[in-house]
Design an enzyme around this catalytic site. Structure first.
Site, PDB file in Angstrom:
ATOM      1  CB  SER A 201     -11.002  -4.702   0.121  1.00 53.20           C
ATOM      2  OG  SER A 201     -12.202  -5.403   0.293  1.00 53.20           O
TER       3      SER A 201
ATOM      4  CG  HIS B 246     -12.989  -9.680  -1.804  1.00 47.48           C
ATOM      5  ND1 HIS B 246     -14.010 -10.015  -0.958  1.00 47.48           N
ATOM      6  CD2 HIS B 246     -12.083  -8.990  -1.045  1.00 47.48           C
ATOM      7  CE1 HIS B 246     -13.753  -9.547   0.265  1.00 47.48           C
ATOM      8  NE2 HIS B 246     -12.585  -8.928   0.235  1.00 47.48           N
TER       9      HIS B 246
END
Length: 899
Positions: free
Chosen positions: A757, A836
């Site tokens: 990410s 997340h």
């Protein structure tokens, strides 16, 4: 006596409980009959006595505590609840058990699931059975429905015939085919040889047979021999694989359950000139199906008989010249004789692109062909306007009035003026738009110009009729007259003359008006909707007073329902009219996108934005979304949208996209049935053998693909929202969880699920805070000055090589940013980290120079982070983060702060 009540509206849970309590008291007093109430609730959870706060990861909907056993149960649109209100004084325990058993049998008619044609996926059989059960039916499927002995069909002819005969003659209500393909017509000789008792049984049964394509042979046979009424409907394999819109499936189920007796198709177009329908209607039985199978019936004992009926034809993978040949064969065999009408359905993958190869056409031939197709489409559109006019009016109108209505419809759909004059015979004065037109081309010059000059404006008496609904509203809504006209039109949507048809037409016109306005005009449109269509406060106050004064408990529910009704703003009712239109959901999404851009500047738009969001919450519920895999074989138009909407790592070319859709690279997206050709959100996944630490390596086109079946790790490296109007409506967390679930079923070797990410806010935070917090560098035991650190970060844009000390310094600061920097809600400041972590992931590792693109260096000094999704720990991680504000992190990462 037992009363049955079926509520079509969503019923509030508290209102339902209150009504049932009152009903139960009446039953107890012998003043009312027993009641079986079938209803649907808005999205909610009911909590049993064993429910705990830890059981629900994310409390998206209201929770109602009950006295029943168990934990949480979800109720929502599309899920029918049956509430029983019984008089126990009149029943013993045995009666109650038998009653509930009989009720469940009534609610779950048997469905025979058969495969009379080709073989499908054995892995789908369990899903198919579960789907039929979830649809309130009792599925029956043969244990050995598929055999590997025959490469062409699902099983031997004998087995398939016996399975079909069993379904035709037993006591089930429905026969539902798994898929089409080929081979169904081979079963008809077996049906012809059946003994008379079984033929009589089939004649008496007249069940619902569902299927199409190759199943057409069975449809025609059962219609010809036994006068069955069958359904050309979606087959089960397509439903469970989300290959068809949810709305189509729902309509089919409503037909099966007798909730409706017909389906309306509003997009049919007449393609032959000069046909006039009496009263705008044509009623007849429909017969037909797959054109190849219809043609194959010619000369058999079950040859199709379409006389006095509407003949429906569709096909797949047939060359255009073969279509013409089949139609000519049907004509010469007199199949069209006495037919009331012919409806052409979809002719899918019929190789229009191969005309050059088939007919040896040159480029000039192709151009002429395309021009002819465009002419035919224009003629079809004009005939559609005439048919719509006849259908909607349903009465005789004068020629001039009728032609004006046709012209109005044609103008609204951008048909050129030459065509309008040709097909209506009206005399029109045509004037050109000014050299610098506004958004709608309003502006007149006095010179008369040729009819073909676009964009045309119609003047005089005819113009007033053609633009009667919208009137002369300007694109900027620049004066009070425009606003007054707009308010009038909005009120016409609320109180239409002519019922539902007029309401839909008004909504279409109002929506098109909004789309045609300038940016300035759109702002005024939204302000008018937000400020002038609020709930009526005086009416609400009066209703509350009446409610408080009421002494009759039986009237409480009525007052509550009245109050709910008047609390809904008129603007919300207007917005909900858009939803019912084919493109209505996309219109609402785009309108909210416009409002989100403006609401900080125009505070009066906040209530409008909230109502748009609430509508979208209902319509974009995760249960209404289809998860589909996008592959290199997906339509080019869909692949182009991936390129357009990719927000994390730009897709640079078609080769780049093809690499991302290779065998070890997957892409999944959520689709909504009302926006079927556009993904709402999509995620890209790499199947690898270790946690990835470089996006360059993952996207490197020169790296050969690996065997996905041997992969041990799934890396989610990009997730992109495509609709700005859905901002704040969480879809990403559901998408990741659904994809993890799907991958865990299909790839048993995958044990690790992680992301690679970006850290989009790091360098911005670094620049804004490094000089302000003079104690930060000391706390982290960093010896470099803030000026040196910022300069080193800036130099990475031209040279990614740097000293080890600089690297360690930036890594430590990035760990501090991820773990310690919070927003006002004490959540992670970085938006990707918060996403997340709130989903239950943990921070696994930080990667140096994982993204060396210009964007990667600019936003995070080239660093990327892996978030790990450990399935057994997701719930605890989520709870710790959201409640205790504790971030789950690997020791490797947390220890970097101490170095």
């Amino acid at each position: 006596m037992t009363e049955w009540l079926i509520s079509n509206q969503l019923i509030d849970y508290n209102c339902a409980v209150k009504s049932m309590e009152e009903k139960i008291q009446q039953i107890y007093n012998n003043s009312a009959d027993e009641l079986v109430w079938l209803l649907q609730h808005p999205p909610l959870y009911t909590a049993g006595i064993s429910a705990t706060d830890d059981d629900i990861v994310e409390k998206l909907f209201p929770i109602y505590k009950t006295g029943r056993g168990g934990k949480y149960t979800y109720h929502g649109p599309g899920q029918r609840v049956i509430y029983l209100m019984l008089n126990l004084k009149k029943r013993n325990k045995c009666d109650i058990k038998l009653y509930i058993r009989d009720l469940s049998i009534h609610a779950m008619d048997q469905v025979d699931i058969i495969a009379p044609s080709s073989k499908g996926k054995e892995s789908d059989l369990t899903t198919i059975k579960e789907y039929v059960e979830a649809s309130d039916f009792n599925p029956h499927i043969s244990e050995k429905i598929y055999s590997n002995d025959n490469p062409f069909y699902s099983n031997s002819d004998e087995f398939r015939a016996n399975d079909l005969v069993s379904a035709l003659t037993n006591d089930s209500k429905i026969i539902w085919c798994i898929r089409g393909g080929e081979g169904a017509s081979r079963l008809i000789p077996y049906l012809e040889k059946l003994p008379n008792d079984k033929k009589e049984r089939i004649a008496q049964n007249k069940k619902i047979l569902i299927g199409y394509s190759d199943i057409t042979a069975l449809h025609i046979y059962l219609q010809a021999k036994y006068d069955w009424q069958t359904l050309h409907g979606t087959m089960l394999e397509m439903i469970v694989n989300s290959s068809v819109s949810e709305s189509s499936v729902e309509k089919l189920k409503e037909l099966i359950l007798n909730k409706r007796d017909s389906i309306r198709f509003d997009n049919l177009k007449m393609i032959n000139n000069g046909i006039r329908l009496k009263d705008g209607k044509l009623e007849s039985k429909v017969i037909g199906g797959n054109m190849t199978l219809v043609e194959n019936s010619i000369g058999t004992t079950w040859q199709i008989n379409a006389k006095g009926k509407i003949l429906f034809l569709e096909d797949i993978r047939v060359y255009p010249y073969a279509i013409e040949r089949s139609l000519d064969h049907l004509k010469q065999a007199h199949i069209f004789d006495g037919v009331h009408a012919v409806i052409f359905g979809d002719f899918v993958n019929c190789y229009n692109d191969n005309l050059v190869e088939v007919f040896h056409w040159n480029e000039k031939d192709l151009v002429a062909y395309e021009e002819r197709i465009m002419d035919l489409r224009k003629e079809e559109a004009i005939l559609e306007y005439r048919l719509d006019l006849a259908t909607e009016k349903g009465k005789k109108i004068g020629k001039e009035e009728g032609e004006i209505e046709v012209a109005k419809a044609m103008l609204a759909n951008n048909v050129d003026v030459n065509t309008i004059v040709k097909f209506t015979g009206l005399s029109m004065t045509i004037r050109a738009a000014s050299p610098k037109p506004t958004a709608r081309g309003v502006g007149i010059v006095p010179e008369r110009i040729p009819l073909s000059c676009p964009p045309p404006l119609i003047n005089g008496e005819v113009a007033d009729a053609v633009r009667s609904w919208i009137g002369n509203i300007g694109p900027d809504l620049s004066n009070s007259r425009d606003i007054d006209s707009l308010v009038l039109k909005m009120n016409e949507c609320l109180n239409p003359k002519g019922g539902e048809v007029s309401a839909r037409k008004n909504a279409v016109s109002l929506g098109n008006l909004y789309l045609s306005l300038s940016e300035k005009g759109k702002i005024k449109f939204l302000q008018t909707l937000a400020e002038k269509f609020n709930p009526n406060k005086a009416e609400i106050d009066e209703k509350i007073k009446e409610y408080k004064k009421n002494q009759d408990p039986e009237l409480n529910y009525k007052f509550e329902q009245d109050l709910i009704k008047i609390l809904e703003s008129p603007r919300s009712k207007i917005l909900k009219q858009f939803i019912s239109l084919p493109e209505g959901l996309k219109f609402i999404v785009d309108m909210r996108s416009d409002v989100l851009k403006l609401k900080n500047q125009y505070r009066s738009l906040n209530p409008l934005e909230n109502e748009l969001k609430n509508i979208l919450y209902t319509w974009v519920d995760v249960d209404l979304l289809d998860l589909r895999q996008i592959t290199w074989d997906s339509p080019a138009s869909l692949l182009e949208k991936l390129i357009k909407y990719e927000a994390v790592h730009k897709i640079s070319s078609w080769d780049d996209l093809k690499n991302r859709l290779d065998s070890d690279r997957l892409c999944f997206a959520f689709f909504h049935y009302k926006i079927p050709n556009e993904p709402l959100i999509f995620v890209e996944v790499a199947l690898v053998n270790k946690i990835a630490d470089s996006i360059q390596h993952l996207l490197d086109e020169s790296v050969p693909s690996s065997d996905p079946s041997s992969a041990s790790t799934a890396i989610f490296y990009s997730i992109s929202n495509t609709q700005a109007g859905l901002s704040g409506i969480s879809l990403g967390n559901f998408l990741i969880k659904r994809v993890v679930e799907k991958l865990s079923q299909e790839f048993k070797s995958i044990k690790t699920y992680a992301t690679l990410s970006p850290i989009p806010g790091f360098t911005k935070w670094l620049k804004n805070n490094l000089n302000q917090d003079v104690t930060l560098l000391g706390k982290l035991n960093i010896k470099q000055s803030s000026a040196e650190i910022l300069e080193s970060a800036e130099q990475l844009k031209t040279n990614i090589e740097c000293e080890s000390a600089v690297k360690q310094c930036l890594l430590k600061l990035c760990v501090y940013y991820l773990l310690k920097v919070n927003n006002s809600n004490r959540n992670a400041y970085d938006p990707v980290a918060h996403f997340h972590l709130s989903n239950g992931a943990s921070i696994r590792q930080l990667n140096w120079m994982a993204d060396t693109s210009e964007k990667g260096i600019s936003q995070s000094a080239g660093m990327m982070v892996n978030y790990l999704y450990e399935l057994p720990k997701i719930d605890n991680n989520h709870e710790n983060y959201m409640v205790n504000k504790v971030i789950s992190c690997s020791k490797k990462v947390s220890s970097m702060l101490k170095e």
